[in-house]
Design a protein around this motif. Structure first.
Motif, PDB file in Angstrom:
ATOM      1  N   PRO A 551       0.815  -1.216   0.000  1.00 14.72           N
ATOM      2  CA  PRO A 551       0.000   0.000   0.000  1.00 14.72           C
ATOM      3  C   PRO A 551       0.854   1.273   0.000  1.00 14.72           C
ATOM      4  O   PRO A 551       1.951   1.299   0.563  1.00 14.72           O
ATOM      5  CB  PRO A 551      -0.807  -0.120   1.293  1.00 14.72           C
ATOM      6  N   ALA A 552       0.327   2.314  -0.638  1.00 18.32           N
ATOM      7  CA  ALA A 552       1.032   3.595  -0.718  1.00 18.32           C
ATOM      8  C   ALA A 552       1.168   4.253   0.646  1.00 18.32           C
ATOM      9  O   ALA A 552       2.035   5.112   0.846  1.00 18.32           O
ATOM     10  CB  ALA A 552       0.299   4.527  -1.682  1.00 18.32           C
ATOM     11  N   SER A 553       0.312   3.893   1.584  1.00 14.92           N
ATOM     12  CA  SER A 553       0.361   4.463   2.932  1.00 14.92           C
ATOM     13  C   SER A 553      -0.263   3.471   3.897  1.00 14.92           C
ATOM     14  O   SER A 553      -1.203   2.753   3.557  1.00 14.92           O
ATOM     15  CB  SER A 553      -0.410   5.788   2.977  1.00 14.92           C
ATOM     16  N   LYS A 554       0.263   3.435   5.109  1.00 17.11           N
ATOM     17  CA  LYS A 554      -0.303   2.569   6.134  1.00 17.11           C
ATOM     18  C   LYS A 554      -1.680   3.035   6.576  1.00 17.11           C
ATOM     19  O   LYS A 554      -2.422   2.286   7.224  1.00 17.11           O
ATOM     20  CB  LYS A 554       0.635   2.495   7.332  1.00 17.11           C
ATOM     21  N   GLU A 555      -2.029   4.279   6.257  1.00 21.59           N
ATOM     22  CA  GLU A 555      -3.323   4.821   6.669  1.00 21.59           C
ATOM     23  C   GLU A 555      -4.453   4.452   5.714  1.00 21.59           C
ATOM     24  O   GLU A 555      -5.618   4.683   6.029  1.00 21.59           O
ATOM     25  CB  GLU A 555      -3.238   6.344   6.777  1.00 21.59           C
ATOM     26  N   LEU A 556      -4.145   3.896   4.548  1.00 21.81           N
ATOM     27  CA  LEU A 556      -5.180   3.611   3.558  1.00 21.81           C
ATOM     28  C   LEU A 556      -6.083   2.466   4.003  1.00 21.81           C
ATOM     29  O   LEU A 556      -5.628   1.515   4.624  1.00 21.81           O
ATOM     30  CB  LEU A 556      -4.539   3.256   2.217  1.00 21.81           C
ATOM     31  N   LEU A 557      -7.340   2.586   3.653  1.00 19.09           N
ATOM     32  CA  LEU A 557      -8.299   1.505   3.851  1.00 19.09           C
ATOM     33  C   LEU A 557      -8.798   1.035   2.489  1.00 19.09           C
ATOM     34  O   LEU A 557      -8.795   1.789   1.516  1.00 19.09           O
ATOM     35  CB  LEU A 557      -9.493   1.977   4.691  1.00 19.09           C
ATOM     36  N   SER A 558      -9.258  -0.201   2.434  1.00 16.51           N
ATOM     37  CA  SER A 558      -9.819  -0.722   1.186  1.00 16.51           C
ATOM     38  C   SER A 558     -11.201  -0.118   0.954  1.00 16.51           C
ATOM     39  O   SER A 558     -11.868   0.354   1.886  1.00 16.51           O
ATOM     40  CB  SER A 558      -9.932  -2.243   1.257  1.00 16.51           C
ATOM     41  N   GLU A 559     -11.636  -0.162  -0.300  1.00 18.91           N
ATOM     42  CA  GLU A 559     -12.983   0.332  -0.606  1.00 18.91           C
ATOM     43  C   GLU A 559     -14.051  -0.459   0.149  1.00 18.91           C
ATOM     44  O   GLU A 559     -14.964   0.156   0.730  1.00 18.91           O
ATOM     45  CB  GLU A 559     -13.219   0.279  -2.117  1.00 18.91           C
ATOM     46  N   PRO A 560     -13.989  -1.797   0.199  1.00 20.21           N
ATOM     47  CA  PRO A 560     -15.002  -2.508   1.001  1.00 20.21           C
ATOM     48  C   PRO A 560     -15.002  -2.083   2.474  1.00 20.21           C
ATOM     49  O   PRO A 560     -16.076  -1.952   3.077  1.00 20.21           O
ATOM     50  CB  PRO A 560     -14.598  -3.981   0.841  1.00 20.21           C
ATOM     51  N   ARG A 561     -13.819  -1.861   3.035  1.00 19.20           N
ATOM     52  CA  ARG A 561     -13.754  -1.429   4.436  1.00 19.20           C
ATOM     53  C   ARG A 561     -14.394  -0.053   4.612  1.00 19.20           C
ATOM     54  O   ARG A 561     -15.171   0.173   5.551  1.00 19.20           O
ATOM     55  CB  ARG A 561     -12.301  -1.410   4.914  1.00 19.20           C
ATOM     56  N   ILE A 562     -14.114   0.873   3.705  1.00 19.06           N
ATOM     57  CA  ILE A 562     -14.694   2.219   3.811  1.00 19.06           C
ATOM     58  C   ILE A 562     -16.209   2.159   3.681  1.00 19.06           C
ATOM     59  O   ILE A 562     -16.948   2.798   4.443  1.00 19.06           O
ATOM     60  CB  ILE A 562     -14.076   3.153   2.750  1.00 19.06           C
ATOM     61  N   VAL A 563     -16.697   1.381   2.723  1.00 19.98           N
ATOM     62  CA  VAL A 563     -18.147   1.247   2.557  1.00 19.98           C
ATOM     63  C   VAL A 563     -18.774   0.676   3.823  1.00 19.98           C
ATOM     64  O   VAL A 563     -19.805   1.165   4.312  1.00 19.98           O
ATOM     65  CB  VAL A 563     -18.475   0.354   1.347  1.00 19.98           C
ATOM     66  N   ALA A 564     -18.157  -0.364   4.370  1.00 26.60           N
ATOM     67  CA  ALA A 564     -18.703  -0.996   5.567  1.00 26.60           C
ATOM     68  C   ALA A 564     -18.734  -0.041   6.750  1.00 26.60           C
ATOM     69  O   ALA A 564     -19.722   0.018   7.498  1.00 26.60           O
ATOM     70  CB  ALA A 564     -17.884  -2.242   5.914  1.00 26.60           C
ATOM     71  N   GLU A 565     -17.663   0.712   6.952  1.00 20.09           N
ATOM     72  CA  GLU A 565     -17.606   1.645   8.085  1.00 20.09           C
ATOM     73  C   GLU A 565     -18.617   2.774   7.926  1.00 20.09           C
ATOM     74  O   GLU A 565     -19.240   3.208   8.904  1.00 20.09           O
ATOM     75  CB  GLU A 565     -16.191   2.198   8.244  1.00 20.09           C
ATOM     76  N   LEU A 566     -18.787   3.266   6.700  1.00 12.44           N
ATOM     77  CA  LEU A 566     -19.809   4.291   6.470  1.00 12.44           C
ATOM     78  C   LEU A 566     -21.199   3.733   6.774  1.00 12.44           C
ATOM     79  O   LEU A 566     -22.036   4.403   7.403  1.00 12.44           O
ATOM     80  CB  LEU A 566     -19.751   4.785   5.029  1.00 12.44           C
ATOM     81  N   ALA A 567     -21.440   2.507   6.330  1.00  7.21           N
ATOM     82  CA  ALA A 567     -22.751   1.893   6.559  1.00  7.21           C
ATOM     83  C   ALA A 567     -22.994   1.677   8.046  1.00  7.21           C
ATOM     84  O   ALA A 567     -24.090   1.958   8.562  1.00  7.21           O
ATOM     85  CB  ALA A 567     -22.847   0.575   5.799  1.00  7.21           C
ATOM     86  N   LYS A 568     -21.999   1.160   8.764  1.00  5.81           N
ATOM     87  CA  LYS A 568     -22.158   0.911  10.200  1.00  5.81           C
ATOM     88  C   LYS A 568     -22.434   2.203  10.960  1.00  5.81           C
ATOM     89  O   LYS A 568     -23.228   2.223  11.911  1.00  5.81           O
ATOM     90  CB  LYS A 568     -20.908   0.228  10.753  1.00  5.81           C
TER      91      LYS A 568
END
Length: 772
Positions: A551-568
């Motif tokens: 990954p370009a940065s340790k802070e990056l999240l995957s798209e599925p993870r971002i979608v899931a966190e927004l939904a939660k």
């Protein structure tokens, strides 16, 4: 905004070299150096591109073979990879140095050139800067904003890059939230296909696979610049030409890819002094929008040949048995074609009767024909009718649903077709509503959502209050750019899930966030487990994609993870979707997709690693017509004018066709050259017919302004372009997307598909006064 050029003295001169060849190699060496990439890094990455055990290209959606070559990538695909694996970083230090008002003056190229985004950011209006924000705070704040808005006023856009897994999760989140506002990239390009093909043949996608390209004995190309937009397809075209198959191309512009090609895969070709393979046996520069007229002329010639054969008691040219068994509406189509006047066909197509009759003869002698097309057909007011007419032309000779024959819409972005397959649509009738409600315990909203044009209309009316974008550069990709940008700033919420900085990040709503995500090439680790995503290519084959880079940065999240966190954070307790379980194991998302779409995704997890991908259940490929009539429908156009909502009759009005350069992919601009058209150092150029230039008193390199000719009370104007004489039909001209989107009225679109009519924009070319 700065000028889209990198020199005060750009050059425009003929490019006579073949597509591919050493020109492509040299271009990639230069791009690698510009990105600061070592040759070893580039090779180590790209040896995995489009391989069964590697990652799928993030650029175009062309098919991936089961037996890939060592270099299974094209020039533009390699550029897209280098653009993503660049060592450059657009990090918190960058944002601390630059105000947004300053960045708004940068070009599209210069913004993305800063490198990969690394940190979640929130806009601080008091500083006019982005500042870092914790992921947890970003999700909580965005959720609070979303829950303060009417779901019908929020748009959830998705670009064609997002995986099948992320896309399926995205549409579920959107619908649980209460919205069907799911515009996507397809709305801007091939929605005319998604509407037109089901009406004709009962399938929203093409019917052919790579096996058919190996078996065909003729190809048509209508309105597609293959050398720039799907270069790997050129290998199959070249093989067809080498076995003697005619390839007949219709395009207003002469594009090098379908003229000459040298395969970089072949050392013999690369080292030979020749011009490469002649790709089109016949190349016809029809008028922009002249396709229905041209296809009518071909069909008229075929009917004449069939009459002759019937009169002599010979083998019929039309496929009577196919038509009787599988066709519906043939009589009306035949009547339309026979009644068509040759003089009108010639006038509207810009082609001679003798040429169209020649094409009819060649077509009548072929047994297995593929009809390829691109946005030259779809981006017109009557784009759907263009698609219908190509289907008619193939169906009249039974060229559908058999080996080596069928229709091939050449899609753009790498997973734009697949996103529609897994639920990205504003039309609830296209998704399994009852299943979603049963599986996840929520009510799917029943009213139609907003597509791209409708979302823009909602912005202009002040009805759209929030935009959440899963990738893309929406405001830059749509028509009426200036008006959309002004309206964008009046929204409450702007959320951008992205890998690189673009102009859409700089249009500030009251609350604006950047959420940086992993790219497809990067390893997806969730709970310490390597995850895999999947995509669908342009031939409806599903492929696994394995990330290989760090990954370009340790802070990056995957798209599925971002979608899931927004939904939660936004819709907790409103469904039984197991967000955390899905993110911890993407195979469970695929199980859910198979459960919802069992015909297309049977044994999804078991088959996704199949070399060459596994093919979806496309009925028309098997002569199963999933239409209202149960047949393949011959649908008759209203006439030859595919853009009746515009007026190009005045002598000083030209029809603009927006095009892409060899140095870009969609809104991503890799550089200021367009090698295949001989343009160096600028994108601010208009390519015109030489006679039109003389008539309007223009010379090469004259500076001009361009203004839309429309009586709607809106001034649309771009300034200080150069004109250049080019091989383009009289009355037509061409220039680059997305810079010229400003000239496209939002109302100028396909009637039912709402695709912007970007291949037929009425403009005036106004000579600027000489500088004093």
């Amino acid at each position: 905004m700065d000028r889209s050029e990198n020199t005060d003295r750009p050059k425009i001169e003929p490019y006579d070299e073949p597509t591919g060849g050493w020109g492509s190699v040299k271009s990639l060496v230069e791009k690698s150096a510009q990105e600061g990439l070592l040759a070893s890094t580039v090779w180590a990455t790209m040896q995995h591109q489009n391989k069964p055990d590697g990652y799928q290209c993030v650029s175009c959606s062309w098919a991936k073979p089961a037996d890939p070559k060592p270099f299974e990538y094209c020039e533009n695909g390699a550029k897209a990879t280098m653009w993503e694996i660049t060592p450059k970083r657009c990090d918190r230090d960058f944002f601390a140095k630059h105000r947004v008002s300053e960045l708004l003056e940068w070009t599209d190229h210069d913004l993305e050139k800063q490198g990969r985004l690394t940190t979640p950011m929130r806009y601080d209006r008091t500083l006019d800067q982005y500042v870092p924000i914790k992921w947890s705070d970003a999700f909580a704040e965005i959720a609070e904003e979303l829950n303060g808005l009417d779901p019908r006023s929020v748009v959830f856009y998705v670009s064609g890059r997002a995986s099948l897994e992320a896309s399926h999760m995205w549409q579920l989140f959107t619908r649980i939230y209460g919205s069907n506002n799911l515009p996507d990239s397809s709305n801007m390009c091939h929605e005319s296909t998604s509407v037109g093909l089901p009406e004709s043949i009962g399938s929203p996608v093409g019917t052919v696979t790579l096996d058919d390209f190996d078996a065909c004995d003729m190809m048509f190309f209508f309105g597609h610049n293959t050398g720039t937009n799907a270069p790997r397809l050129l290998h199959w075209v070249q093989k067809a030409r080498q076995r003697g198959a005619p390839v007949i191309t219709f395009n207003p512009l002469q594009e090098r890819g379908l003229m000459r090609f040298k395969s970089p895969q072949s050392p013999v070709e690369m080292l030979s002094p020749g011009e490469g393979t002649k790709m089109s046996s016949d190349y016809y520069q029809l008028k922009g929008g002249g396709d229905i007229a041209a296809m009518t002329g071909i069909a008229k010639a075929v009917f004449a040949l069939d009459d002759e054969a019937k009169g002599k008691g010979g083998k019929r040219v039309i496929d009577v048995e196919f038509i009787e068994q599988h066709g519906h509406g043939f009589e009306a189509f035949e009547r339309f074609v026979r009644d068509a006047d040759w003089g009108e066909i010639e006038r509207c197509s810009g082609l001679a009767r003798t040429d169209l009759e020649h094409v009819g003869r060649v077509y009548s002698q072929a047994s297995r024909v593929i009809g390829n097309y691109g946005m030259g057909l779809t981006q017109h007011r009557h784009g759907i009718e263009n698609v219908h007419m190509l289907c008619n032309l193939l169906l009249m000779r039974g060229m559908m649903g058999k080996e080596g024959a069928g229709i091939s819409p050449i899609r753009g972005h790498s997973n734009v077709q697949g996103q529609r397959t897994v639920g990205i649509t504003e039309k609830p009738e296209l998704i399994p509503v009852e299943k979603f409600e049963e599986f996840y315990g929520f009510k799917v909203p029943k009213e139609k959502g907003l597509d791209t044009v409708e979302a823009c209309e909602g912005l202009l009316k002040g009805e759209v209050k929030g935009f959440v974008c899963l990738g893309g550069n929406f405001s830059r990709a749509v028509p009426d750019t200036r008006r959309v940008e002004e309206a964008w700033r009046k929204m409450r919420l702007n959320v951008q899930i992205s890998t690189k900085l673009n102009r859409n990040h700089l249009l500030m709503a009251e609350k604006t966030y950047i959420l940086p995500c992993l790219g497809r090439l990067e390893r997806h680790l969730e709970n310490g487990i390597e995850q895999t995503v999947s995509v669908e290519d342009s031939t409806a084959c599903i492929h696994a994609s394995f990330g290989t880079t760090e990954p370009a940065s340790k802070e990056l999240l995957s798209e599925p993870r971002i979608v899931a966190e927004l939904a939660k954070a936004t819709v907790p307790g409103k469904s039984t979707v197991p967000w955390d379980e899905w993110v911890g194991d993407y195979s469970k998302v695929r199980d859910a997709i198979e459960r919802a779409y069992p015909a297309d995704f049977k044994d999804y997890n078991q088959r996704m690693g199949t070399p060459g991908g596994f093919h979806r259940d496309i009925g028309a490929s098997k002569r199963e017509w999933r239409t209202e009539t149960g047949k393949a429908n011959f649908l008759v156009p209203e006439g030859f004018d595919v853009d009746p909502d515009i007026d190009t009759r005045p002598s000083d009005v030209l029809k603009l066709l927006t095009v892409r350069s060899n140095d870009q992919f969609n809104t991503t601009i890799y550089g200021y050259d367009d090698r295949l058209r001989g343009v160096k150092g600028t994108r601010m150029v208009i390519l015109m017919n030489e006679e039109d230039m003389k008539r309007l008193g223009l010379n090469d390199q004259d500076r001009v302004d361009l203004e839309t000719y429309a009586d709607d009370g809106v001034t649309r104007r771009v300034e200080d372009y150069r004109v250049h004489a080019w091989s383009v039909p009289k009355g037509d001209c061409a220039g680059y997307y997305p810079e010229l989107n400003e000239l496209i009225p939002l109302w100028h679109h396909s009637r039912r598909a709402h695709v912007p009519a970007a291949k037929s924009v009425p403009i005036k070319v106004i000579k600027r006064a000489a500088a004093s």
